[in-house]
Write a protein that holds these residues in place. Sequence first.
Motif, PDB file in Angstrom:
ATOM      1  N   ASP A  53       0.817  -1.211   0.000  1.00 18.36           N
ATOM      2  CA  ASP A  53       0.000   0.000   0.000  1.00 18.36           C
ATOM      3  C   ASP A  53       0.856   1.269   0.000  1.00 18.36           C
ATOM      4  OD1 ASP A  53       0.784  -0.600   2.642  1.00 18.36           O
ATOM      5  OD2 ASP A  53      -0.989   0.348   3.517  1.00 18.36           O
ATOM      6  N   VAL A  54       2.022   1.209   0.643  1.00 15.37           N
ATOM      7  CA  VAL A  54       2.928   2.356   0.650  1.00 15.37           C
ATOM      8  C   VAL A  54       3.435   2.607  -0.761  1.00 15.37           C
ATOM      9  CG1 VAL A  54       5.182   3.208   1.467  1.00 15.37           C
ATOM     10  CG2 VAL A  54       3.611   2.052   3.057  1.00 15.37           C
ATOM     11  N   LEU A  55       3.872   1.553  -1.437  1.00 14.89           N
ATOM     12  CA  LEU A  55       4.374   1.689  -2.803  1.00 14.89           C
ATOM     13  C   LEU A  55       3.279   2.194  -3.739  1.00 14.89           C
ATOM     14  CD1 LEU A  55       6.644   1.371  -4.837  1.00 14.89           C
ATOM     15  CD2 LEU A  55       5.935  -1.012  -5.126  1.00 14.89           C
ATOM     16  N   GLU A  56       2.084   1.654  -3.624  1.00 17.41           N
ATOM     17  CA  GLU A  56       0.987   2.089  -4.496  1.00 17.41           C
ATOM     18  C   GLU A  56       0.653   3.559  -4.263  1.00 17.41           C
ATOM     19  OE1 GLU A  56      -0.183   0.525  -7.140  1.00 17.41           O
ATOM     20  OE2 GLU A  56       1.314  -0.986  -6.591  1.00 17.41           O
ATOM     21  N   PHE A  57       0.681   3.988  -2.998  1.00 18.13           N
ATOM     22  CA  PHE A  57       0.437   5.397  -2.704  1.00 18.13           C
ATOM     23  C   PHE A  57       1.483   6.274  -3.369  1.00 18.13           C
ATOM     24  CE2 PHE A  57       1.538   9.118  -0.177  1.00 18.13           C
ATOM     25  CZ  PHE A  57       0.363   9.831  -0.290  1.00 18.13           C
ATOM     26  N   LEU A  58       2.752   5.933  -3.198  1.00 20.19           N
ATOM     27  CA  LEU A  58       3.831   6.737  -3.788  1.00 20.19           C
ATOM     28  C   LEU A  58       3.724   6.777  -5.308  1.00 20.19           C
ATOM     29  CD1 LEU A  58       6.674   5.554  -1.430  1.00 20.19           C
ATOM     30  CD2 LEU A  58       5.773   7.875  -1.575  1.00 20.19           C
ATOM     31  N   LYS A  59       3.391   5.652  -5.916  1.00 18.42           N
ATOM     32  CA  LYS A  59       3.231   5.611  -7.376  1.00 18.42           C
ATOM     33  C   LYS A  59       2.006   6.406  -7.820  1.00 18.42           C
ATOM     34  CE  LYS A  59       5.566   1.351  -8.700  1.00 18.42           C
ATOM     35  NZ  LYS A  59       5.384   0.048  -9.365  1.00 18.42           N
ATOM     36  N   SER A  60       0.975   6.445  -6.993  1.00 16.77           N
ATOM     37  CA  SER A  60      -0.258   7.158  -7.362  1.00 16.77           C
ATOM     38  C   SER A  60      -0.046   8.669  -7.415  1.00 16.77           C
ATOM     39  CB  SER A  60      -1.389   6.825  -6.386  1.00 16.77           C
ATOM     40  OG  SER A  60      -1.205   7.499  -5.148  1.00 16.77           O
ATOM     41  N   GLU A  61       1.023   9.146  -6.812  1.00 12.65           N
ATOM     42  CA  GLU A  61       1.339  10.571  -6.817  1.00 12.65           C
ATOM     43  C   GLU A  61       1.939  11.014  -8.147  1.00 12.65           C
ATOM     44  OE1 GLU A  61       1.271  12.823  -3.661  1.00 12.65           O
ATOM     45  OE2 GLU A  61      -0.367  11.380  -3.654  1.00 12.65           O
ATOM     46  N   GLY A  62       2.149  10.069  -9.062  1.00 12.03           N
ATOM     47  CA  GLY A  62       2.685  10.398 -10.382  1.00 12.03           C
ATOM     48  C   GLY A  62       4.125   9.967 -10.541  1.00 12.03           C
ATOM     49  N   GLN A  63       4.695  10.352 -11.679  1.00  9.36           N
ATOM     50  CA  GLN A  63       6.077   9.984 -11.975  1.00  9.36           C
ATOM     51  C   GLN A  63       7.022  10.474 -10.888  1.00  9.36           C
ATOM     52  OE1 GLN A  63       6.903  11.515 -15.947  1.00  9.36           O
ATOM     53  NE2 GLN A  63       7.133   9.416 -16.635  1.00  9.36           N
ATOM     54  N   GLY A  64       8.107   9.750 -10.706  1.00  4.15           N
ATOM     55  CA  GLY A  64       9.131  10.172  -9.763  1.00  4.15           C
ATOM     56  C   GLY A  64       8.981   9.583  -8.379  1.00  4.15           C
ATOM     57  N   TYR A  65       8.319   8.435  -8.264  1.00  5.85           N
ATOM     58  CA  TYR A  65       8.105   7.865  -6.931  1.00  5.85           C
ATOM     59  C   TYR A  65       9.429   7.480  -6.262  1.00  5.85           C
ATOM     60  CZ  TYR A  65       8.772   3.027  -8.521  1.00  5.85           C
ATOM     61  OH  TYR A  65       9.300   1.857  -9.007  1.00  5.85           O
ATOM     62  N   GLN A  66      10.425   7.063  -7.035  1.00  3.43           N
ATOM     63  CA  GLN A  66      11.708   6.709  -6.437  1.00  3.43           C
ATOM     64  C   GLN A  66      12.408   7.967  -5.897  1.00  3.43           C
ATOM     65  OE1 GLN A  66      13.345   4.583  -9.811  1.00  3.43           O
ATOM     66  NE2 GLN A  66      12.996   2.616  -8.780  1.00  3.43           N
ATOM     67  N   THR A  67      12.268   9.070  -6.613  1.00  7.22           N
ATOM     68  CA  THR A  67      12.821  10.340  -6.139  1.00  7.22           C
ATOM     69  C   THR A  67      12.124  10.762  -4.861  1.00  7.22           C
ATOM     70  OG1 THR A  67      13.391  11.004  -8.389  1.00  7.22           O
ATOM     71  CG2 THR A  67      13.196  12.763  -6.762  1.00  7.22           C
ATOM     72  N   ARG A  68      10.808  10.578  -4.785  1.00  8.05           N
ATOM     73  CA  ARG A  68      10.071  10.915  -3.565  1.00  8.05           C
ATOM     74  C   ARG A  68      10.525  10.056  -2.396  1.00  8.05           C
ATOM     75  NH1 ARG A  68       6.232  11.836  -7.237  1.00  8.05           N
ATOM     76  NH2 ARG A  68       5.232   9.817  -7.134  1.00  8.05           N
TER      77      ARG A  68
END
Length: 87
Positions: A53-68
């Motif tokens: 769920d943490v990963l899906e949330f970060l990805k749902s914020e758009g491109q750049g989830y690894q940077t976030r």
Amino acid sequence: MNKVSKTDWKRLAEMSDEDIDTSDIPELGNDFFNHAQLRMPAKKSVTLRLDEDVLEFLKSEGQGYQTRINKLLRNYMDVQLHRVHHK
């Protein structure tokens, strides 16, 4: 962070550059900028296990989830280092 900023951000945003007192901050001249170097920390590829769920949330914020993820971890590191150095 638990501390609430007492800065009047609205008033500050409405100020012109000329209204801001910078007398206690020396200006940086050409010599500084001619010798300045931008240093970015090297990136290292790692395998990281995250809750789904943490990963899906970060990805749902758009491109750049690894940077976030990196920014979140850097913020945590900075807070911890600040605590250690200010005890």
